[in-house]
Motif scaffolding. Structure first.
Motif, short mmCIF file in Angstrom:
data_model
loop_
_atom_site.label_atom_id
_atom_site.label_comp_id
_atom_site.label_asym_id
_atom_site.label_seq_id
_atom_site.Cartn_x
_atom_site.Cartn_y
_atom_site.Cartn_z
N HIS A 64 26.15 36.52 41.68
CA HIS A 64 25.12 37.44 42.17
C HIS A 64 25.61 38.26 43.36
CE1 HIS A 64 24.66 33.86 44.72
NE2 HIS A 64 24.21 34.70 45.63
N LEU A 65 26.65 37.77 44.06
CA LEU A 65 27.19 38.51 45.19
C LEU A 65 27.84 39.82 44.75
CD1 LEU A 65 28.80 35.55 47.17
CD2 LEU A 65 26.68 36.74 47.72
N ARG B 142 26.55 41.98 42.80
CA ARG B 142 25.54 42.94 42.43
C ARG B 142 25.33 44.02 43.49
NH1 ARG B 142 22.51 42.12 38.18
NH2 ARG B 142 20.76 43.26 39.10
N ARG B 143 26.15 44.04 44.51
CA ARG B 143 26.05 45.10 45.51
C ARG B 143 26.55 46.42 44.91
NH1 ARG B 143 26.06 40.40 47.88
NH2 ARG B 143 25.27 40.12 50.01
N ALA B 144 26.00 47.51 45.40
CA ALA B 144 26.27 48.81 44.80
C ALA B 144 27.73 49.22 44.93
CB ALA B 144 25.35 49.87 45.43
N ASP B 145 28.34 48.93 46.05
CA ASP B 145 29.74 49.28 46.29
C ASP B 145 30.61 48.11 45.85
OD1 ASP B 145 32.31 49.69 47.45
OD2 ASP B 145 31.43 51.07 48.89
N VAL C 116 32.41 46.35 48.76
CA VAL C 116 31.49 45.52 49.55
C VAL C 116 31.16 44.24 48.78
CG1 VAL C 116 29.17 45.42 50.54
CG2 VAL C 116 30.53 47.50 50.77
N ALA C 117 30.99 44.36 47.46
CA ALA C 117 30.68 43.19 46.64
C ALA C 117 31.82 42.18 46.68
CB ALA C 117 30.41 43.62 45.20
N ALA D 2 31.99 40.40 49.96
CA ALA D 2 30.96 39.38 50.07
C ALA D 2 31.41 38.08 49.43
CB ALA D 2 29.66 39.87 49.42
N GLU E 111 21.55 51.52 38.96
CA GLU E 111 21.89 51.22 40.36
C GLU E 111 21.71 49.72 40.61
OE1 GLU E 111 23.28 52.37 44.12
OE2 GLU E 111 23.11 53.47 42.23
N ASP F 222 21.31 45.82 46.37
CA ASP F 222 22.10 45.06 47.35
C ASP F 222 21.51 43.67 47.50
OD1 ASP F 222 23.88 47.07 47.82
OD2 ASP F 222 22.69 47.97 49.43
#
Length: 340
Positions: free
Chosen positions: A294-295, A297-300, A303-304, A307, A337, A340
């Motif tokens: 699930h980490l 699932r961030r848009a970038d 960044v994902a 995480a 989309e 976050d």
């Protein structure tokens, strides 16, 4: 040193604390410069001299021994600070060389291949060197395809780095030219056979992404990539038949068979090394990668992936026991989309 002076003044000359002034320069050399060690030593000598005079011990053997102790500790502190600073400079040089080697070995990968977004993360177990035996690369293949490799060299240190360089060099040469993914693997195998001795090996996954985002995989004894669907479903892209790592093909007749995974908009494929899947916490529990999907699932995608890396380090509660490399492919065609 002020505490020693205060206690000596309160307790009187019979306590005999003069030699404890040597603690000042002894501790000053741990983090300070040579000049600081000498300065602290000078202050310690003057304090010791002043307290000895106040106590009426200036011409006694006790005062002479205490002053000699302070001078000896000051000289030792200056020498220790000199050696430490030299080692610090050498370590800084080693780090700069390692970083230059890493930039050459693990070059920045393209952030996009067609409509596939790409992100990478590398965490070395050798924090001073910042480089290890994990490897990754993304290069254009024939017919508009994109070819990817993620691998892990057995062992650590400079030999592992040299072996990783052999694999990456062979892949960068073969991937753009060979029509079949199996032929790319064959080129890597031959390159390693000229380099490796004994039972050394390299686990790796080689992948090819075509224009329709059909991913063809070739797995040489490496952890299977993780597939993350937009609805939260998670699955490992296991090979149909287990095959030995690169460098151990002579041990058995089984060779890896290419298999395909179809990606749809919003799908993600995470390649990783065993430094991720085998990271343990203080209780010996492996990192639950599939439960941390699930980490991603961030848009970038960068960044994902960061995480996941931070969560991995938190799980290990300290330095990782092995290098950890991750490469994320995200199919962004008309993808919804991701929150976050």
């Amino acid at each position: 040193m002020l505490a020693v002076a205060a206690v000596d003044l309160l307790a009187g000359p019979e306590v005999g604390l003069l030699a404890l002034f040597a603690l000042g320069p002894a501790f000053a050399c741990i983090t300070g410069s040579v000049r600081r060690a000498l300065l602290v030593g000078t202050v310690a000598f003057l304090l010791c001299l002043g307290i000895a005079s106040f106590d009426g011990l200036l011409h006694t053997r006790r005062a002479a021994v205490a002053l000699a102790t302070v001078l000896g500790a000051t000289a030792a502190a200056a020498l220790a600070a000199t050696v430490r600073r030299r080692f610090e400079r050498e370590l800084a040089d080693i780090r700069s060389v390692a970083e230059a080697a890493q930039r050459t070995l693990l070059r920045p990968v393209p952030r996009q291949a067609g409509r596939m977004r790409i992100a990478v993360s590398y965490t070395s177990a050798a924090s001073a060197a910042r480089i290890g035996g994990d490897l990754y690369e993304v290069v254009p293949g024939p017919g508009g395809t994109t070819r990817v490799i993620v691998g892990d060299v057995q062992g650590k240190g400079l030999e592992a780095v040299e072996t990783a360089a052999v694999v990456l060099g062979a892949f960068r040469e073969a991937a753009p030219d060979e029509e079949r993914l199996e032929d790319v693997g064959g080129r890597l195998e031959r390159a390693l056979n000229r380099r490796l001795t004994g039972e050394e090996f390299v686990t790796a996954v080689i992948a090819e992404v075509d224009g329709d985002h059909l991913v063809t995989l070739l797995n040489y004894g490496h952890p299977a990539p993780l597939i993350v669907r937009p609805d939260g479903d998670v699955a490992f892209a296991d090979p149909p038949v287990a095959a030995p790592p690169l460098g151990l093909a002579a041990l058995g007749p089984i060779r890896p068979s290419a298999y395909e995974i179809s990606l749809t908009p919003g799908d993600q494929m995470l390649f990783y090394t065993d430094g991720v899947s085998e990271a343990r916490d203080s209780g010996g529990v492996f990192y639950p990668l599939e439960h941390r999907a699930h980490l991603l699932r961030r848009a970038d995608p960068d960044v994902a992936l960061e995480a996941v890396r931070l969560d991995l380090v938190t799980h290990a509660a300290g330095p990782l026991g092995d290098d950890a490399a991750m490469l994320l492919l995200r199919y962004r065609d008309d993808a919804p989309e991701l929150p976050d």
